[in-house]
Design an enzyme around this catalytic site. Structure first.
Site, PDB file in Angstrom:
ATOM      1  N   SER A 147      -3.709  -7.411   3.484  1.00  0.00           N
ATOM      2  CA  SER A 147      -2.988  -7.709   4.725  1.00  0.00           C
ATOM      3  C   SER A 147      -2.502  -6.463   5.451  1.00  0.00           C
ATOM      4  O   SER A 147      -2.003  -6.547   6.566  1.00  0.00           O
ATOM      5  CB  SER A 147      -1.794  -8.627   4.435  1.00  0.00           C
ATOM      6  N   GLY A 148      -2.618  -5.289   4.813  1.00  0.00           N
ATOM      7  CA  GLY A 148      -2.273  -4.047   5.499  1.00  0.00           C
ATOM      8  C   GLY A 148      -0.848  -3.583   5.317  1.00  0.00           C
ATOM      9  O   GLY A 148      -0.410  -2.653   5.981  1.00  0.00           O
ATOM     10  N   LEU A 149      -0.100  -4.220   4.399  1.00  0.00           N
ATOM     11  CA  LEU A 149       1.284  -3.807   4.153  1.00  0.00           C
ATOM     12  C   LEU A 149       1.419  -3.043   2.832  1.00  0.00           C
ATOM     13  O   LEU A 149       2.518  -2.835   2.351  1.00  0.00           O
ATOM     14  CB  LEU A 149       2.216  -5.030   4.132  1.00  0.00           C
ATOM     15  N   GLU A 193      -4.192   3.894  -9.824  1.00  0.00           N
ATOM     16  CA  GLU A 193      -5.000   3.148  -8.858  1.00  0.00           C
ATOM     17  C   GLU A 193      -6.209   3.943  -8.380  1.00  0.00           C
ATOM     18  O   GLU A 193      -7.322   3.422  -8.310  1.00  0.00           O
ATOM     19  CB  GLU A 193      -4.113   2.758  -7.669  1.00  0.00           C
ATOM     20  N   ASP A 251       1.631   4.336   0.197  1.00  0.00           N
ATOM     21  CA  ASP A 251       2.149   3.046  -0.263  1.00  0.00           C
ATOM     22  C   ASP A 251       2.939   3.170  -1.559  1.00  0.00           C
ATOM     23  O   ASP A 251       3.982   2.537  -1.733  1.00  0.00           O
ATOM     24  CB  ASP A 251       1.002   2.050  -0.447  1.00  0.00           C
TER      25      ASP A 251
END
Length: 343
Positions: A111-113, A148, A160
């Site tokens: 979702s881009g958050l 990650e 992020d």
């Protein structure tokens, strides 16, 4: 049996998005302005009687069960959960004890958050709480990035993990050799209240795989694509302009600076925007928004719009025809939080 809980906030990237991605950040240095919001990634580790490892992504309806082992298979299913466990097991060792790891994220994946990276931070936080690991904010954020990007080989940037760990309003600098400097900004409450009132978060009801867009962006830098690199230079400059406007309370500049960034962002890679995104953006501007942006890598997910005065209500009305959702939120001042529930 104790339960070890954690939650980490998702973020809205306001400016400079993409300049935190290698190789651009290694070659030129990146800069990003972001702010965390009251949408969270949650992780819970519950110790159980049996010698099993139960992994469950509650929001996605996915669950896997394994007999206790020191290394879980990375096979495309719940890999973020497995990746954190494998790395913690390798570096610190976890005694033979069955547990259930539950996760839940308040926004859809893609979702881009920053959902994936924030989830890694939350999972890591639960293990840090359980094992009482002596890790500070920079340690946790870099650890999450390492798991990650390196252990799991997933493409993406660095903002992020740091936003989720530190929380609040931050101006972040990204340098060579994975060095990151987080500069928390002291913003007057009335400026933040006005920004929160005017910044609309709209979910387009589409998600995207950010990795493909990011890989193209990385390729453009490696191949010295001048248009793409210049756009990223401009986005880095945008983060400085927006930081100054926010610190000074010059919110009347906000929309214009966001719009400048939106136009630059589209030059970085081919699939960052599309017809739907352009139509949504145009409708918001016509209804009174003075600027906006795509969240994350682009291609879908959330968009944010700056709606000065009382224009947010006209913009909300104008966006209804696209079938998306205006998402309520509040800014948060805190990042990763962990605690223990004693049985």
């Amino acid at each position: 049996m104790n339960i070890y809980r954690s939650k980490a906030p998702l973020r809205i990237g306001l400016a400079g998005g993409g300049t935190d991605v290698s190789p651009y950040s290694d070659l030129y240095g990146g800069a990003i302005l972001n702010i965390t919001v009251s949408l969270f990634a949650h992780a819970n580790i519950e110790l159980i009687e049996s010698e099993q490892i139960i992994l469950s992504a509650m929001d996605r309806g996915e669950e896997e069960v394994y007999d206790w082992t020191t290394s879980l298979p990375i096979n495309g299913n719940l890999d973020l959960l497995k990746g954190v466990y494998n790395r913690i097991q390798k570096d610190y060792g976890i005694s033979k004890q069955g547990f259930r790891l539950n996760t839940f994220v308040d926004a859809p994946a893609g979702s881009g958050l920053g959902t994936s990276s924030t989830l890694v931070v939350a999972i890591l936080g639960a293990f840090v709480e359980m094992l009482k690991l002596p890790l500070g904010d920079y340690d946790i954020a870099h650890y999450a990035y390492d798991i990650e990007r390196k252990d799991l080989g997933l493409s993406g940037g660095k903002q992020d993990q740091y936003a989720a760990t530190f929380g609040g309003v931050n101006y972040m600098e990204f340098l060579a050799d994975d060095r990151v400097i987080v500069n928390p900004l002291r913003i007057r409450n009335e400026y933040l209240d006005e920004l929160e009132n005017n910044l609309l978060l709209f979910y387009t009801s589409t998600s995207r795989e950010s990795a493909k867009i990011i890989v193209e962006q990385q390729k453009n830098v490696l191949q010295k694509n001048e248009k793409s690199i210049e756009a990223m230079h401009q986005l880095k400059e945008q983060s400085i302009l927006l930081k100054e406007a926010l610190l000074r309370g010059e919110l009347f500049k906000f929309g214009q600076i966001l719009d400048f960034g939106f136009q630059q962002k589209k030059q970085m890679a081919a699939n960052i925007s599309n017809d739907l995104i352009d139509d949504i953006y145009s409708a918001a501007i016509e209804a009174g928004a003075t600027g906006g942006k795509i969240s994350g890598a682009g291609g879908g997910g959330f968009m944010t719009f700056y709606c000065p005065g009382n224009t947010r209500y006209q913009v909300i009305e104008a966006l209804k025809k696209f079938g998306g959702e205006v998402k309520p939120y509040r800014f948060t001042r805190h990042g990763l939080i962990t605690w223990t529930v004693k049985s």
